[in-house]
Motif scaffolding. Structure first.
Motif, PDB file in Angstrom:
ATOM      1  N   PRO A   1     -12.557 -12.081  -5.781  1.00 43.88           N
ATOM      2  CA  PRO A   1     -12.052 -12.144  -3.929  1.00 43.88           C
ATOM      3  C   PRO A   1     -13.051 -12.282  -3.843  1.00 43.88           C
ATOM      4  O   PRO A   1     -13.093 -13.029  -1.920  1.00 43.88           O
ATOM      5  CB  PRO A   1     -12.346 -10.477  -4.229  1.00 43.88           C
ATOM      6  N   ARG A   2     -14.689 -12.438  -3.485  1.00 44.48           N
ATOM      7  CA  ARG A   2     -15.431 -12.743  -3.151  1.00 44.48           C
ATOM      8  C   ARG A   2     -15.314 -14.546  -3.174  1.00 44.48           C
ATOM      9  O   ARG A   2     -15.613 -15.327  -1.691  1.00 44.48           O
ATOM     10  CB  ARG A   2     -17.184 -12.789  -3.743  1.00 44.48           C
TER      11      ARG A   2
ATOM     12  N   GLY B   1     -12.876 -15.667  -0.224  1.00 41.70           N
ATOM     13  CA  GLY B   1     -13.170 -15.854   0.550  1.00 41.70           C
ATOM     14  C   GLY B   1     -14.108 -16.222   1.034  1.00 41.70           C
ATOM     15  O   GLY B   1     -14.238 -17.217   2.538  1.00 41.70           O
TER      16      GLY B   1
ATOM     17  N   ARG C   1      -5.711 -15.552  -0.029  1.00 35.38           N
ATOM     18  CA  ARG C   1      -5.706 -13.702   0.544  1.00 35.38           C
ATOM     19  C   ARG C   1      -5.757 -12.355   0.441  1.00 35.38           C
ATOM     20  O   ARG C   1      -6.312 -12.274   0.104  1.00 35.38           O
ATOM     21  CB  ARG C   1      -4.880 -13.813   1.856  1.00 35.38           C
TER      22      ARG C   1
ATOM     23  N   ALA D   1      -8.529 -11.944  -1.966  1.00 33.48           N
ATOM     24  CA  ALA D   1      -9.539 -11.767  -1.337  1.00 33.48           C
ATOM     25  C   ALA D   1      -9.012 -10.355  -1.239  1.00 33.48           C
ATOM     26  O   ALA D   1     -10.133  -9.158  -0.880  1.00 33.48           O
ATOM     27  CB  ALA D   1      -9.827 -12.614   0.156  1.00 33.48           C
ATOM     28  N   ARG D   2      -8.040 -10.288  -0.913  1.00 35.92           N
ATOM     29  CA  ARG D   2      -7.888  -8.369  -0.939  1.00 35.92           C
ATOM     30  C   ARG D   2      -7.826  -7.652  -1.760  1.00 35.92           C
ATOM     31  O   ARG D   2      -7.834  -6.162  -2.320  1.00 35.92           O
ATOM     32  CB  ARG D   2      -6.113  -8.262  -0.027  1.00 35.92           C
ATOM     33  N   GLY D   3      -8.396  -8.694  -3.265  1.00 35.03           N
ATOM     34  CA  GLY D   3      -8.559  -7.009  -3.903  1.00 35.03           C
ATOM     35  C   GLY D   3      -6.512  -7.093  -5.201  1.00 35.03           C
ATOM     36  O   GLY D   3      -7.144  -6.828  -6.218  1.00 35.03           O
ATOM     37  N   TYR D   4      -5.798  -8.224  -4.837  1.00 34.78           N
ATOM     38  CA  TYR D   4      -5.175  -8.042  -5.377  1.00 34.78           C
ATOM     39  C   TYR D   4      -5.529  -8.968  -6.936  1.00 34.78           C
ATOM     40  O   TYR D   4      -6.416 -10.114  -7.092  1.00 34.78           O
ATOM     41  CB  TYR D   4      -3.973  -8.760  -5.244  1.00 34.78           C
ATOM     42  N   THR D   5      -4.899  -8.918  -8.401  1.00 35.59           N
ATOM     43  CA  THR D   5      -4.986  -9.420  -9.564  1.00 35.59           C
ATOM     44  C   THR D   5      -3.810 -10.223  -9.566  1.00 35.59           C
ATOM     45  O   THR D   5      -2.802 -10.375  -8.263  1.00 35.59           O
ATOM     46  CB  THR D   5      -4.828  -8.526 -10.933  1.00 35.59           C
TER      47      THR D   5
ATOM     48  N   GLU E   1      -0.272  -9.284  -9.817  1.00 35.67           N
ATOM     49  CA  GLU E   1      -0.310  -8.297  -7.873  1.00 35.67           C
ATOM     50  C   GLU E   1       0.292  -9.139  -7.028  1.00 35.67           C
ATOM     51  O   GLU E   1       1.347  -9.711  -6.552  1.00 35.67           O
ATOM     52  CB  GLU E   1      -1.423  -8.090  -7.846  1.00 35.67           C
TER      53      GLU E   1
END
Lengths: 468, 215
Positions: free
Chosen positions: B125-126, B129, B164, B167-171, B174
């Motif tokens: 995610p980082r 970003g 995006r 970055a929101r934490g999706y694999t 997902e």
């Protein structure tokens, strides 16, 4: 300020002993505020914050006074020793110095060097003997005497010598004093020099004033020299002097430069030492404290992880972002700051990992503060109820809006059959954002975690600011 | 089982990773600094090098730069506690296939290693970003410097959407489900972003990294 002693009326033996023991003749008097000397000029001195130390003669060796001093405390010391008024002694010293074009100022400086301060074991001169650099500096200053003597003989003007000798000798003595006096005395001297613009920290206007006065002196000196020689041919001796001065400067210049350089290096070393001390205190306040805590709580794994994580974040903020440890407590100024605050707070208080990612950044206004407050509430809620061990927090600042996503991989829920507490939260967050033109959406399913997205349009004022 | 080489200057961390990866990958060696790492990797040619961004003798990018030309098959996954974006971007631009933070779980790390070994890109995610930030639209620097290869210098809408979500934490899985595309397509989008990140001559990237450093 201690109450003044009323004249020489009660100089009993006991009192004298006390005064000698505490090293002050001015603080033992029982009767407060008996003004001595009526309306004389000593009172005028008092009115200007200089205490007239006048009292009974004190037994014991001569010491430079610590209280009631004006410069070195020599006059005040003599006053407390002899019982004479310090004002009278000062007038005598100044008059004598002026009357002898400064020669009698030299004994004052010598007394400053040789008479120990009150309560001190040794005098400044003893310490100055071991200060090789100080002696070098003083010798360098004294070498300027050569120039003065050359000028004097060339101009056939003995007054130059009689001015320069005491001036330069006094300056050399002051150099030794300023390098070797006690820290307390130095602080006092600095407070004297500061308003005169003599220190580096003096206000700019003062330093400019000093430079102007210096320039005026140089110009008037040159004018005086040139006026004495109406015909150009007579300027030759002046040219000769210049050559000589240049020669001496060439010969001795490197030495002066080295002395100046050493002074600068010493200053830099001191600054480095101060920086190291500050670093050490920061590390002590943060890292070492946390390590100590971790040792004490070694049994509680959850606590240890929390402590380590909070400390890691703080240290990283310090090393990479230059934020001093502990300075995060205040209000955030930008969206990224705010997200970091939420991350820190939730990680510390709820012991789960918050993966925060921010894209872009902007200043906070009321709307965005409301958005961050909502984000904080949602994140805390996820920490409390989701059962997940980490939460993702993503914020993106776009030209027209700021979007925020809080996602967990916890148990999730069926939005159609919401437990009352969750519904309450959703409603309150949604209503609060809606009042400011924002919106909140919740997506969740049992076993699939929850994601809350919050959007806030950016304020008109903000957009104006970015355009300009 | 992918053959993995470990480069990190903290012995504690190396042994921690070793025990977490035990059984899932084959650890063929480890090194604590740039010099020894270059020497040993050239010797044992692993599939994946787990590479710390910060090393005492230089940055992780020095290791990548030294190994890549001779051993193009060795793939690098940057693994760091560093939050400093310019360091991360430097390692990626020197040729690493991905970047994950040290807080990653063991299972996720194993997954990431397999992905890199298979030639895919791994975006935490980082990193997603950082990339979104660096390629953000509307930066004035783009206007005063014409791009030589516009295709390399900006992200497509789809790539932006994928980043995006990451970055929101999706694999990746997902993300695929969310966008109604296959995981393979997600992987190809991410690889294409990685390529842009590595090849783009964007003035913007440097400027962005410099700005982040000042912040």
């Amino acid at each position: 300020m201690a109450p003044r002693r009323p004249g020489r009326d009660d100089g009993g033996m006991v009192d004298q002993a006390n005064a000698a023991a505490t090293g002050s003749a001015a603080d033992q008097g029982g009767q407060p505020s008996g003004r001595s000397g009526s309306g004389s000029w000593t009172a005028w001195l008092d009115g200007h914050g200089m205490r007239s130390v006048r009292g009974p003669a004190v037994a014991g060796p001569l010491r430079r006074a610590r209280d009631g001093r004006l410069f070195g405390g020599v006059a005040a010391g003599i006053a407390s020793r002899t019982g004479l008024s310090v004002g009278v002694i000062r007038v005598v010293i100044v008059a004598a110095a002026l009357g002898t074009t400064g020669y009698l100022a030299v004994p004052y400086i010598l007394a400053w060097l040789l008479i120990p301060a009150e309560g001190a074991e040794s005098n400044i001169a003893m310490k100055a003997l071991t200060d090789k650099r100080g002696i070098g500096l003083a010798a360098g200053l004294t070498s300027m005497l050569a120039i003065a003597l050359v000028i004097a003989s060339a101009l056939n003007a003995p007054w130059v010598t009689s001015l320069a000798v005491p001036l330069i000798v006094c300056a050399a003595g002051l150099v030794l004093i300023s390098r070797n006096a006690s820290a307390e005395e130095l602080a006092y001297l600095r407070s004297l020099a500061d308003p005169a613009g003599l220190t580096a920290t003096a206000p700019r206007s003062r330093r400019v004033l000093r430079a102007l006065i210096g320039a005026a002196l140089i110009i008037s000196g040159l004018v005086a020299l040139l006026q004495g020689h109406e015909r150009l041919a007579l300027l030759r001796p002046l040219a000769g002097i210049m050559l000589l001065v240049g020669g001496i400067a060439l010969a001795l210049g490197p030495w002066w430069l080295r002395i100046a350089k050493e002074a600068v290096e010493e200053r830099q070393a001191r600054i480095r030492a101060e920086e190291r001390a500050e670093m050490a205190s920061r590390v002590h306040d943060s890292v070492l404290q946390t390590l100590a805590l971790i040792q004490r709580k070694a049994g509680d794994q959850q606590q240890v992880v929390q402590l380590a994580r909070a400390q890691e974040r703080e240290l990283r903020a310090w090393l990479f972002d230059g934020r001093a440890p502990g300075s995060m407590e205040g209000q955030a100024a930008t969206v990224a700051d705010g997200i970091r605050l939420i991350q820190q707070e939730v990680e510390t208080q709820h012991g789960l990992q918050v993966d925060a990612v921010t894209v872009g950044d902007c200043e906070l206004d009321d709307d965005l503060n409301a958005l961050l407050a909502a984000a904080r509430e949602v994140t805390v809620n996820a920490a409390k109820w989701s059962g997940a061990d980490s939460v993702s927090l993503f914020a993106e600042v776009e030209p027209d809006s700021v979007s925020l996503f809080v996602r967990d991989r916890g148990q999730g829920f069926d939005p159609a059959a919401v437990p009352a507490d969750r519904k309450g939260l959703a409603e309150s967050v949604r209503a609060r954002l809606a009042r400011r033109g924002g919106s909140a959406t919740i997506r969740s399913a049992p076993g699939e975690g929850t994601e809350v997205s919050l959007v806030m349009p950016r304020g008109a004022g903000d957009r104006m600011a970015r355009r300009s | 089982m992918p053959r993995v080489f470990l480069v990190d200057d903290h012995g504690m961390f190396r042994s921690g990773v070793r025990s977490e990866l035990a059984g899932a990958v084959d650890i063929v060696g480890e090194a604590a600094d740039v010099g020894p790492a270059i020497a040993q990797i050239a010797g044992c040619s692993p599939d994946v090098v787990l590479l710390d961004v910060h090393l005492p003798g230089g940055g992780g990018q020095d290791v990548v730069a030294a190994i890549k030309p001779e051993h193009p098959d060795v793939r690098f996954l940057a693994l760091s506690a560093s939050d400093a974006p310019e360091d991360v971007i430097a390692v990626i631009r020197s040729g690493a296939r991905g970047y994950v933070t040290k807080t990653i779980s063991g299972a996720e790390l194993i997954d990431a290693i397999h992905r890199v070994a298979a030639g895919d890109a791994v975006f935490s995610p980082r990193l997603a970003g950082f990339v979104l930030d660096a390629f953000a639209a509307g930066h004035s620097a783009d206007l005063d410097r014409p791009s030589f290869d516009p295709e390399l210098d900006q992200l497509t809408t789809r790539e932006r959407e994928v980043l995006r979500l990451i970055a929101r934490g999706y694999t990746y899985r997902e993300v695929a489900k969310e966008l109604f595309i296959s995981v393979k397509t997600v992987e190809s989008h991410v690889s294409s972003v990685l390529r842009k990140l590595q090849l783009s001559s964007r003035h913007q990237l440097t400027r962005w990294a410099a700005e982040r450093r000042l912040a």
